[in-house]
Design an enzyme around this catalytic site. Structure first.
Site, short mmCIF file in Angstrom:
data_model
loop_
_atom_site.label_atom_id
_atom_site.label_comp_id
_atom_site.label_asym_id
_atom_site.label_seq_id
_atom_site.Cartn_x
_atom_site.Cartn_y
_atom_site.Cartn_z
N ASP A 279 0.84 -1.04 -0.11
CA ASP A 279 0.16 0.14 -0.08
C ASP A 279 0.80 1.18 -0.10
O ASP A 279 2.16 1.11 -0.04
CB ASP A 279 -1.04 0.25 1.11
CG ASP A 279 -2.21 0.83 0.95
OD1 ASP A 279 -2.43 1.73 0.13
OD2 ASP A 279 -3.18 0.60 1.69
N TRP A 280 0.43 2.27 -0.12
CA TRP A 280 1.20 3.57 -0.15
C TRP A 280 1.99 3.88 0.93
O TRP A 280 1.57 4.22 2.12
CB TRP A 280 0.13 4.73 -0.28
CG TRP A 280 0.67 6.21 -0.40
CD1 TRP A 280 1.39 6.88 0.74
CD2 TRP A 280 0.88 6.89 -1.75
NE1 TRP A 280 1.96 7.98 0.07
CE2 TRP A 280 1.79 8.24 -1.22
CE3 TRP A 280 0.56 6.69 -2.99
CZ2 TRP A 280 2.08 9.00 -2.16
CZ3 TRP A 280 0.91 7.80 -3.62
CH2 TRP A 280 1.94 8.80 -3.50
#
Ligand code: BGC
Length: 746
Positions: A279-280
């Protein structure tokens, strides 16, 4: 040998238009891989953002030429997409194309209802169609990889991301996961109008403690496998091209560094050969988790755990070469990760067709797309209450007041994750009602409040004056889009601002009051439901929400949506979900209410059951709940064979009659109870549903066929098996009401 070739020829003849055989792809991957330097390999795993955070477009082009980036997020101008692609395909050493990615979650430009609303349709075919038009719109803007569907089981309405989910149920979420994967990816991923899906977030993110986003989870393995993992497995079986890990740490291990999840379950058990994506920033966030010392160790942990692509945090590109040189990461692990991303690029047909065709006529906002969005919005609406047949608004109603902060809120009705949707294109309820029904009724619009948190009651007098002069009131309340979604958890779920006061005062006028709620989550609206004659729950319905709601209010469309999540009466009941286990002391249902508790009573006088003294044990509305303008009766539940072997199929039929005055659709739901197990089993579990369209007075027999193998669960020794014994089956209108019968598995 000849025979072998002939079979290959035959196989390839049946491949979809753009497809290439799997074997071909694997050979090509090896050929490309053999020519890559270690840095170029690492570059393929580096995903950067194109909005300026990681440099200007010119700077990104330079990185692309050097082979230091493999995919780019958030660039939606197809001309720029093509320029960058040219840098990759013509000016880099490897000539490997880029993939352009984005969070295309519930629509690209034509916004569909939020996923929670889509789940309320219980209509996977339509959800698939929605995903298909979304892919068409996104791909014509250059996007070939979307970060959706989000399939986190969500049992906590405080969590803002429940809006992005398909709700609390494993079965329903699985059905929706498959629908979105198939819609996005189409028949053939290599079709330029197909977009790779990304199942997220792997795994358990929705169980964040207290509903606070990003929080730790404590999901034991049985529950993980029983509740949280199945939609991912189904999504993969449907061909999902990628998986994104979650931010949370489960039982102490952040998903980004969880080898057991990424290598054992995903690759070994399930045979997944797609891409795993962080994820980011989740790779380097392992430092703040206290799981990695620094960026270098974070990269080492993630790579060794089996995480292929790093989104945005750049620790791979900065450290993997060194880690390989030091022997802390094996080059074979890197190669495997690169194979996965190359495989995706081949599957997408990017080596053959890297560019976006900018001359092709655009289908974005086409009449067809708007029609699908409207149908989804229509089907997503759940009728919670309809006293005195207030709805549909009768022909005798000559004037209405449209009020409330969500009546004409073009931005907010689009919901969370609206990156490309445009408020200017949104059709709001206030405008749609005036446009579509203004010739039948006199429509007065007085908002009363300008946004959901608005506390300013200075125009209430005007609203009430108007309310007293009309034949019916429709109040649009709920929450702004910004109060939902990522990092937007709430501790209280009541209507914000002065909305409750508005409903109370409108109700006091004695005029028929229809309350329409536009929200990203279940809100605790018990009081407002009591004060209203009819209540529609319309979620954040997207671009076409206005016409969809207008048609429902006036009876051109009949509501059929069902709640994909249990509605609590009070936040204190959370987590509350229908498929809980029973406990040794379940609620009896006749417990004393707070007011009935005698003074100075002995501790034991109330009995010993599991409930709340102040609000009992029931939710405001159960999972699967939703009314229609017409009514349905269930009768004659039959099981063809009540003694079944493990490889048999349970065959259930039930007769449903439309006993009301309107043509309508009922979503018949099939629940199973496994009465005794080697571990405690849920009180019931959804295992099937059918949309049944019936004219007034019509009767249909509905059949469900459920393979006994679907009754398998993770038993006391963690084997997935069907245990012999007694079962109950219920078919009904929601998770609390239906006809029941029993059967036995031998
Ligand atoms: C979210 C993801 C999303 C990513 C990229 C993260 O903050 O958790 O769901 O795909 O950002 O925008």
């Amino acid at each position: 040998m000849k025979k072998h070739l002939y079979i290959l020829f035959l196989l390839s003849a049946f491949l979809p238009a753009y497809g290439q055989s799997r074997q071909n792809i694997e050979q090509k991957i090896e050929a490309v891989l053999s020519k890559m330097t270690v840095r170029e390999k690492v570059g393929q795993l580096n995903q950067l953002d194109g909005r300026g955070i990681h440099g200007t477009i010119e700077q990104l082009k330079e990185l692309v030429r050097r082979g230091e980036v493999g995919s780019l997020m958030n660039i939606t101008d197809p001309k720029i997409v093509n320029q960058l692609q040219e840098a990759a395909c013509k000016e880099s050493h490897t000539k490997i194309p880029l993939i352009f990615t984005r969070d295309v979650v519930h629509g690209f430009k034509t916004m569909l209802p939020i996923p929670l609303g889509q789940a309320a349709t219980f209509d996977p075919d339509l959800v698939k169609e929605g995903a298909r038009i979304t892919a068409v719109e996104a791909t014509e803007h250059g996007i070939r990889w979307s970060f959706a569907p989000m399939i986190d089981i969500s049992r906590d309405a405080r969590w803002g991301r429940i809006a992005e989910s398909f709700g609390e149920d494993t079965y329903l979420t699985g059905q929706m996961a498959v629908a979105v994967v198939k819609g996005f990816q189409g028949e053939d991923l290599a079709n330029p109008q197909s977009m790779a899906a990304c199942l997220k977030h792997f795994v358990g993110y929705g169980a964040a403690e207290g509903g606070r986003d990003y929080n730790s989870t404590y999901i034991p393995e049985r529950q993980l496998r029983q509740v949280y993992l199945p939609p991912f497995k189904q999504g993969i079986e449907a061909g999902a091209a990628s998986i994104m890990v979650s931010f949370n740490d489960n039982n102490g291990i952040p998903s980004t560094g969880n080898k057991y999840l990424l290598r054992n379950i995903l690759r070994k058990e399930w045979g997944f050969d797609g891409v795993t994506l962080s994820d980011w920033g989740s790779v380097t966030e392992m430092i703040r988790h206290g799981f990695a010392e620094d960026r270098k160790q974070a990269a080492e942990i993630a790579m060794n755990a089996g995480l292929d692509v790093e989104m945005s945090s750049k620790s791979y590109i900065q450290n993997l070469e060194k880690l390989i040189a030091e022997g802390k990461v094996q080059e074979t692990a890197l190669d495997d990760a690169v194979r996965n991303i190359l495989r995706l690029k081949y599957r997408l047909g990017l080596f053959e067709r890297p560019y976006t065709d900018i001359h092709k006529p655009k289908e974005t906002y086409s009449a067809k797309h708007l029609a699908v969005a409207k149908k989804l919005a229509e089907e997503s609406v759940v009728l919670l209450k309809n006293e005195n047949k207030t709805l549909p608004l009768s022909a005798n109603i000559k004037s209405i007041l449209i009020t409330g902060p969500l009546a004409d809120a073009p931005h907010d009705q689009l919901g969370t994750w609206t990156m490309d949707g445009e408020p200017g294109k949104t059709q709001t309820p206030a405008k749609a009602i005036a446009n579509l029904y203004g010739n039948k009724v006199k429509v007065h619009v007085v908002p009363g409040l300008t946004y959901s948190r608005d506390k300013n009651q200075s125009t209430f007098d005007e609203v009430l004056r108007m309310a007293r002069s009309v034949d019916a009131i429709v109040a649009f309340v709920g929450e702004e889009a910004i109060l939902t979604g990522e990092a937007h958890s709430l501790a209280a779920l009541n209507l914000q601002g002065a909305q409750s006061e508005l409903i109370k005062q409108l109700s006091a006028t004695g005029k028929p009051l229809v309350t329409v709620v536009l929200a990203g989550r279940p809100l605790t609206i018990g009081k407002e439901v009591e004060q209203s004659d009819a209540v529609l729950y319309a979620w954040h319905p997207g671009t076409m929400g206005g016409p969809a709601i207008a048609d429902i209010l006036f009876g051109k469309a009949i509501p059929a949506g069902k709640l994909p999540v249990t509605f609590p009466k009070e936040v204190g009941q959370i987590p509350i979900y229908y498929n809980h286990t029973n406990t040794g002391r379940p609620a009896r249902g006749n417990e004393k209410s707070l007011d009935e508790i005698p003074l100075n009573a002995q501790q034991s006088v109330l009995g010993h059951s599991s409930y709340y003294l102040d609000i009992g044990s029931k939710p405001l509305y159960p999972f699967g709940y939703g009314l229609s303008y017409t009514s349905f009766e269930y009768a004659d539940l039959k099981i063809a064979n009540t003694r079944l072997k493990k490889n048999d199929t349970l065959s259930v039929s039930v007769v449903i009659k439309n006993t009301g005055q309107y043509t309508g659709t009922e979503i018949a739901q099939l629940y199973i109870t496994d009465q005794v197990g080697s571990v405690t089993r849920p009180v019931k579990e959804l295992k099937g549903f059918e949309r049944v369209a019936l004219n007034a007075g019509e009767i249909k027999t509905v059949h469900f066929n459920l393979p006994v193998s679907e009754l398998a669960f993770w038993n006391s020794v963690m084997e997935k098996t069907v245990e012999p014994g007694k079962f109950k089956v219920m078919v009904g209108t929601n998770s609390e009401n239906g006809s029941e019968a029993t059967f036995e598995v031998l």
